[in-house]
Write an enzyme that holds these catalytic residues in place. Structure first.
Site, short mmCIF file in Angstrom:
data_model
loop_
_atom_site.label_atom_id
_atom_site.label_comp_id
_atom_site.label_asym_id
_atom_site.label_seq_id
_atom_site.Cartn_x
_atom_site.Cartn_y
_atom_site.Cartn_z
N LYS A 153 0.68 -1.14 -0.01
CA LYS A 153 0.01 0.06 -0.04
C LYS A 153 0.79 1.16 -0.08
CE LYS A 153 -4.20 -2.32 2.10
NZ LYS A 153 -5.19 -2.10 3.54
N TYR A 173 -12.58 -1.76 -3.66
CA TYR A 173 -13.06 -1.95 -2.58
C TYR A 173 -14.52 -1.70 -2.23
CZ TYR A 173 -8.43 -1.68 -0.13
OH TYR A 173 -7.26 -2.15 0.09
N PHE A 224 -15.35 3.60 6.98
CA PHE A 224 -14.06 3.96 6.60
C PHE A 224 -13.94 3.84 5.16
CE2 PHE A 224 -14.18 -0.70 7.54
CZ PHE A 224 -13.62 -1.10 6.47
N ARG A 270 -2.10 -14.17 4.60
CA ARG A 270 -2.94 -13.40 5.68
C ARG A 270 -2.09 -13.76 7.07
NH1 ARG A 270 -7.23 -10.13 4.29
NH2 ARG A 270 -8.21 -10.76 6.23
N THR A 297 -5.66 -6.66 10.87
CA THR A 297 -5.82 -5.29 10.16
C THR A 297 -5.07 -4.25 11.09
OG1 THR A 297 -7.69 -6.44 9.22
CG2 THR A 297 -7.66 -4.06 9.10
N ARG A 357 2.19 -6.17 9.63
CA ARG A 357 1.76 -4.98 9.86
C ARG A 357 1.95 -4.53 11.22
NH1 ARG A 357 -4.36 -6.89 7.60
NH2 ARG A 357 -4.39 -5.63 5.74
N ASN A 374 -2.03 0.36 6.64
CA ASN A 374 -1.38 -0.85 7.19
C ASN A 374 -0.64 -1.64 6.15
OD1 ASN A 374 -3.38 -1.73 5.68
ND2 ASN A 374 -4.77 -2.68 7.49
P1 RTP Z 1 -7.14 -6.06 3.50
O1 RTP Z 1 -8.54 -6.14 2.60
O2 RTP Z 1 -6.62 -4.41 2.94
O3 RTP Z 1 -6.26 -6.99 2.96
O4 RTP Z 1 -7.47 -5.90 5.04
P2 RTP Z 1 -8.23 -6.69 5.98
O5 RTP Z 1 -8.84 -7.62 4.98
O6 RTP Z 1 -7.42 -6.92 7.07
O7 RTP Z 1 -9.43 -5.56 6.33
P3 RTP Z 1 -10.62 -5.00 5.81
O8 RTP Z 1 -11.53 -5.27 6.85
O9 RTP Z 1 -10.99 -5.91 4.46
O10 RTP Z 1 -10.70 -3.68 5.45
C1 RTP Z 1 -9.92 -3.41 4.31
C2 RTP Z 1 -8.91 -2.00 4.61
O11 RTP Z 1 -9.77 -0.94 4.91
C3 RTP Z 1 -8.97 -0.30 5.89
N1 RTP Z 1 -9.75 0.00 7.10
N2 RTP Z 1 -9.77 1.06 7.79
N3 RTP Z 1 -10.36 3.15 9.85
C4 RTP Z 1 -10.82 1.61 10.02
O12 RTP Z 1 -11.36 1.28 10.99
C5 RTP Z 1 -10.42 0.69 8.92
N4 RTP Z 1 -10.99 -0.67 8.88
C6 RTP Z 1 -10.36 -1.14 7.89
C7 RTP Z 1 -7.44 -1.06 6.20
O13 RTP Z 1 -6.63 -0.51 5.12
C8 RTP Z 1 -8.03 -2.33 5.77
O14 RTP Z 1 -6.86 -3.10 5.25
MG MG Z 2 -9.97 -7.49 3.23
#
Ligand code: RTP
Ligand code: MG
Length: 140
Positions: A11, A51, A59, A87, A93, A104, A114
């Site tokens: 990222k 997304y 968010f 993962r 996250t 991370r 992240n």
């Molecule tokens: P990713 O999709 O990026 O691999 O990450 P992830 O599965 O661990 O997290 P996900 O729930 O899919 O969220 C996608 C991305 O959104 C951002 N985020 N911001 N501000 C917040 O509370 C928040 N929560 C998630 C993060 O960049 C996350 O990786």
């Molecule tokens: Mg995700």
């Protein structure tokens, strides 16, 4: 265990700090091969669509702004159990909850910035890979 392919993004927070090589070293040390890779600066439309599943989340707009704030490195990683392995290497996250030694924990700046994205299922991996790469760009 099967040989799988997963989709990864380094990222903007990580490319800005010149961490591409350090993150790739973690993938390679742990048995994931980088079978496709390119540096792109996503358009807002491209990031919004990527997304889309998060469109209703509070968010979402901030996340899209962040993902277009600089270049990213998109990748296809191949290896045994690649989706789950990636993962695990990424960590939680929120870096505050990420295990020691994960990408991370080592590098993320915040829950949003992240450092990496990784597909969360084999089905999504195939969709995400096809969203960024032509078949001819993937060389196993
Ligand atoms: P990713 O999709 O990026 O691999 O990450 P992830 O599965 O661990 O997290 P996900 O729930 O899919 O969220 C996608 C991305 O959104 C951002 N985020 N911001 N501000 C917040 O509370 C928040 N929560 C998630 C993060 O960049 C996350 O990786
Ligand atoms: Mg995700």
């Amino acid at each position: 265990m099967a040989i799988e392919r997963t989709f990864s993004i380094i990222k903007p927070d990580a490319t800005r700090r010149n961490l591409t090589g350090a993150i790739n070293a973690i993938f390679e040390k742990n048995g994931l091969r980088i079978v496709a890779q390119k540096r792109v600066w996503m358009s807002r439309a491209h990031a919004k669509k990527f997304y889309e599943v998060h469109a209703a989340r509070p968010f979402y707009n901030d996340l899209v702004d962040f993902m277009v704030s600089g270049p990213v490195v998109v990748q296809v990683l191949e290896g045994e159990d690649a989706v789950a392995k990636n993962r695990e290497l990424m960590g939680a996250t929120n870096p505050a909850n990420a295990a020691e030694g994960t990408i991370r924990k080592l590098y993320a700046e915040s829950i949003e910035a992240n450092s990496v994205h990784g597909s969360d299922s084999l089905e999504n991996a195939a969709i995400e890979i096809a969203y960024f790469f032509a078949g001819t760009e993937i060389v196993g």
